[in-house]
Design a protein around this motif. Structure first.
Motif, PDB file in Angstrom:
ATOM      1  N   ILE A  70       2.826  37.432  25.607  1.00  0.00           N
ATOM      2  CA  ILE A  70       2.107  36.156  25.675  1.00  0.00           C
ATOM      3  C   ILE A  70       0.594  36.351  25.819  1.00  0.00           C
ATOM      4  O   ILE A  70      -0.132  35.405  26.051  1.00  0.00           O
ATOM      5  CB  ILE A  70       2.650  35.248  26.807  1.00  0.00           C
ATOM      6  CG1 ILE A  70       2.692  36.001  28.132  1.00  0.00           C
ATOM      7  CG2 ILE A  70       4.007  34.698  26.432  1.00  0.00           C
ATOM      8  CD1 ILE A  70       3.070  35.123  29.310  1.00  0.00           C
ATOM      9  N   HIS A  71       0.114  37.586  25.708  1.00  0.00           N
ATOM     10  CA  HIS A  71      -1.334  37.843  25.753  1.00  0.00           C
ATOM     11  C   HIS A  71      -1.841  38.183  24.356  1.00  0.00           C
ATOM     12  O   HIS A  71      -2.553  39.160  24.173  1.00  0.00           O
ATOM     13  CB  HIS A  71      -1.645  39.005  26.710  1.00  0.00           C
ATOM     14  CG  HIS A  71      -1.410  38.648  28.152  1.00  0.00           C
ATOM     15  ND1 HIS A  71      -1.515  39.571  29.160  1.00  0.00           N
ATOM     16  CD2 HIS A  71      -1.112  37.479  28.745  1.00  0.00           C
ATOM     17  CE1 HIS A  71      -1.267  38.973  30.326  1.00  0.00           C
ATOM     18  NE2 HIS A  71      -1.008  37.703  30.098  1.00  0.00           N
ATOM     19  N   SER A  72      -1.507  37.376  23.378  1.00  0.00           N
ATOM     20  CA  SER A  72      -1.786  37.776  22.000  1.00  0.00           C
ATOM     21  C   SER A  72      -3.245  37.620  21.590  1.00  0.00           C
ATOM     22  O   SER A  72      -3.649  38.093  20.536  1.00  0.00           O
ATOM     23  CB  SER A  72      -0.874  37.019  21.036  1.00  0.00           C
ATOM     24  OG  SER A  72      -0.882  35.649  21.368  1.00  0.00           O
TER      25      SER A  72
ATOM     26  N   PRO B 133      -5.868  37.041  29.551  1.00  0.00           N
ATOM     27  CA  PRO B 133      -6.553  35.827  30.028  1.00  0.00           C
ATOM     28  C   PRO B 133      -6.742  35.737  31.547  1.00  0.00           C
ATOM     29  O   PRO B 133      -7.207  34.722  32.039  1.00  0.00           O
ATOM     30  CB  PRO B 133      -5.615  34.714  29.549  1.00  0.00           C
ATOM     31  CG  PRO B 133      -4.244  35.317  29.641  1.00  0.00           C
ATOM     32  CD  PRO B 133      -4.408  36.813  29.425  1.00  0.00           C
ATOM     33  N   HIS B 134      -6.409  36.805  32.292  1.00  0.00           N
ATOM     34  CA  HIS B 134      -6.455  36.717  33.758  1.00  0.00           C
ATOM     35  C   HIS B 134      -7.775  37.269  34.327  1.00  0.00           C
ATOM     36  O   HIS B 134      -7.772  38.205  35.132  1.00  0.00           O
ATOM     37  CB  HIS B 134      -5.248  37.444  34.363  1.00  0.00           C
ATOM     38  CG  HIS B 134      -3.944  36.919  33.849  1.00  0.00           C
ATOM     39  ND1 HIS B 134      -3.444  35.686  34.221  1.00  0.00           N
ATOM     40  CD2 HIS B 134      -3.053  37.439  32.958  1.00  0.00           C
ATOM     41  CE1 HIS B 134      -2.288  35.483  33.597  1.00  0.00           C
ATOM     42  NE2 HIS B 134      -2.035  36.526  32.819  1.00  0.00           N
ATOM     43  N   PHE B 135      -8.889  36.685  33.891  1.00  0.00           N
ATOM     44  CA  PHE B 135     -10.208  37.231  34.248  1.00  0.00           C
ATOM     45  C   PHE B 135     -10.830  36.579  35.479  1.00  0.00           C
ATOM     46  O   PHE B 135     -11.883  37.009  35.938  1.00  0.00           O
ATOM     47  CB  PHE B 135     -11.164  37.107  33.052  1.00  0.00           C
ATOM     48  CG  PHE B 135     -11.157  35.736  32.411  1.00  0.00           C
ATOM     49  CD1 PHE B 135     -11.818  34.676  33.015  1.00  0.00           C
ATOM     50  CD2 PHE B 135     -10.487  35.516  31.223  1.00  0.00           C
ATOM     51  CE1 PHE B 135     -11.804  33.413  32.442  1.00  0.00           C
ATOM     52  CE2 PHE B 135     -10.466  34.244  30.632  1.00  0.00           C
ATOM     53  CZ  PHE B 135     -11.125  33.195  31.248  1.00  0.00           C
TER      54      PHE B 135
ATOM     55  N   TYR C 199       3.345  43.076  38.932  1.00  0.00           N
ATOM     56  CA  TYR C 199       4.530  42.495  38.299  1.00  0.00           C
ATOM     57  C   TYR C 199       4.231  42.146  36.837  1.00  0.00           C
ATOM     58  O   TYR C 199       4.945  42.529  35.926  1.00  0.00           O
ATOM     59  CB  TYR C 199       4.957  41.235  39.069  1.00  0.00           C
ATOM     60  CG  TYR C 199       6.302  40.697  38.639  1.00  0.00           C
ATOM     61  CD1 TYR C 199       7.460  41.008  39.345  1.00  0.00           C
ATOM     62  CD2 TYR C 199       6.405  39.870  37.519  1.00  0.00           C
ATOM     63  CE1 TYR C 199       8.693  40.522  38.936  1.00  0.00           C
ATOM     64  CE2 TYR C 199       7.634  39.384  37.107  1.00  0.00           C
ATOM     65  CZ  TYR C 199       8.774  39.705  37.815  1.00  0.00           C
ATOM     66  OH  TYR C 199       9.997  39.226  37.418  1.00  0.00           O
ATOM     67  N   HIS C 200       3.127  41.411  36.663  1.00  0.00           N
ATOM     68  CA  HIS C 200       2.657  40.961  35.345  1.00  0.00           C
ATOM     69  C   HIS C 200       1.331  41.689  35.099  1.00  0.00           C
ATOM     70  O   HIS C 200       0.749  42.223  36.029  1.00  0.00           O
ATOM     71  CB  HIS C 200       2.451  39.440  35.431  1.00  0.00           C
ATOM     72  CG  HIS C 200       1.985  38.765  34.183  1.00  0.00           C
ATOM     73  ND1 HIS C 200       2.776  38.632  33.072  1.00  0.00           N
ATOM     74  CD2 HIS C 200       0.813  38.143  33.881  1.00  0.00           C
ATOM     75  CE1 HIS C 200       2.102  37.950  32.144  1.00  0.00           C
ATOM     76  NE2 HIS C 200       0.912  37.653  32.602  1.00  0.00           N
ATOM     77  N   ARG C 201       0.871  41.691  33.857  1.00  0.00           N
ATOM     78  CA  ARG C 201      -0.400  42.380  33.598  1.00  0.00           C
ATOM     79  C   ARG C 201      -1.559  41.417  33.924  1.00  0.00           C
ATOM     80  O   ARG C 201      -2.320  40.988  33.056  1.00  0.00           O
ATOM     81  CB  ARG C 201      -0.442  42.858  32.149  1.00  0.00           C
ATOM     82  CG  ARG C 201      -1.430  43.996  31.987  1.00  0.00           C
ATOM     83  CD  ARG C 201      -1.115  44.994  30.942  1.00  0.00           C
ATOM     84  NE  ARG C 201      -2.295  45.850  30.735  1.00  0.00           N
ATOM     85  CZ  ARG C 201      -2.637  46.854  31.530  1.00  0.00           C
ATOM     86  NH1 ARG C 201      -1.896  47.160  32.569  1.00  0.00           N
ATOM     87  NH2 ARG C 201      -3.739  47.547  31.288  1.00  0.00           N
TER      88      ARG C 201
HETATM   89 ZN   LIG Z   1      -0.501  36.635  31.625  1.00  0.00          ZN
END
Ligand SMILES: [Zn+2]
Length: 308
Positions: A134-136, A140-142, A204-206
């Motif tokens: 889902i990070h295509s 997005p976690h900035f 857990y998630h990137r």
């Molecule tokens: Zn994500």
């Protein structure tokens, strides 16, 4: 029917007396997709804006429960702030379509994309959503990188000034204040995490790569085999092996992630599970972005410190 007539009558009456013109203190109605963006918007907007977040602080920003009331909220908004980079791809587009609000349409001054001007990490060389990543468009976690948040704050201030030019000077001075405070806090956070430079962490998630880069932490692996794909036994076995080889002693989880899975891996590796929510308000006394980061840095320093 009678009440409708009465409403029309009242409205006409107000119009006649000039009461319909907006009072001087009318606030911009700002909607943010997530609480971290809402918090920065409040810092920049001050008392000139009223801000609501759609996602709860404990919700996965990729998979927010889209309530019908969100459509009404979006319909009445003067501005919308989204993370961008497809963070909200799974839930925001249909809401916007139904809200039919030109003020927050793509490209309108009232549409604020936080990621604009942010140098995204992990932009894939080929776009392939079929594999479930889902990070295509990049990671997005900035928002947990305080330096990047300055770009976000500037985007918000610029757009607020376009939507509401008469208060442009206020937004600009609030931005300066925000940046000054952020610089001071960054020095503090860097000091707190300095002893753990190079520390090995598992997530857990990137969703910690920007923080890891800023503060010099080393991410060994994630429990998810790919962003958005649930951990499989085969992948977890691989992660356990890597954690043992690298002596990784902490696993970072957020409120909406499967803590039990993290605990199972922790038991087999002698690691600790650390609760490190990235959204203001997810735990007590973390209402603002600054409070949330204070809590996050403290949790990391404490968790990493227990193993040195
Ligand atoms: Zn994500």
């Amino acid at each position: 029917m009678r009440s409708l007539k009465l409403l029309k009558f009242l409205a006409l009456g107000m119009f006649a007396t000039g009461a319909l013109t907006l009072p001087a203190a009318a606030q911009l109605r700002v909607v943010a997709t997530t609480p971290d963006l809402a918090s920065v918007a409040r810092e920049i907007g001050g008392d000139r804006v009223s801000v609501v977040a759609l996602a709860k602080p404990t919700e996965d920003p990729h998979f927010v429960d889209a309530k019908p009331s969100f459509i009404v909220t979006l319909n009445r908004a003067d501005a919308l702030i989204e993370g961008g980079a497809e963070l909200e791809l799974g839930w925001l587009p249909p809401l916007l379509e139904n809200a039919r609000n030109g003020k927050i349409g793509a490209g309108a001054p009232g549409r604020i994309v936080a990621s604009e001007g942010v140098r995204l990490l992990e932009i894939p060389t080929s776009f392939d959503r079929s594999k479930g990543d889902i990070h295509s468009l990049g990671n997005p976690h900035f928002m947990i990188d305080p330096v990047t948040v300055k770009i976000v704050a500037r985007n918000i201030a610029n757009h607020f000034a376009q939507v509401d030019p008469k208060n442009a000077a206020t937004y600009s001075s609030n931005l300066t204040k925000f940046n000054t405070r952020l610089d001071a806090k960054l020095t503090e956070w860097q000091k707190q995490l300095a002893p753990y430079r190079g520390a090995k962490i598992v997530t857990y998630h990137r969703d910690f790569i920007y923080l890891a880069q800023r503060f010099g932490l080393s991410i060994v692996d994630e429990l998810e085999p790919k962003p958005g794909i649930a951990p499989s036994p085969a992948h977890l076995a691989q992660v356990i092996g890597e954690m043992k080889r690298n002596d990784a002693k902490v696993i970072l989880v957020q409120p909406f992630q499967n803590r039990k899975t993290a605990e199972t891996v922790a038991r087999q590796t002698g690691a600790r599970v650390l609760d490190t929510p990235q959204q203001p308000g997810a735990v007590r006394n973390t209402a603002t972005y600054f409070d949330m980061m204070d809590n996050l840095v403290h949790a990391l320093a404490t968790g990493l410190g227990a193993h040195t």
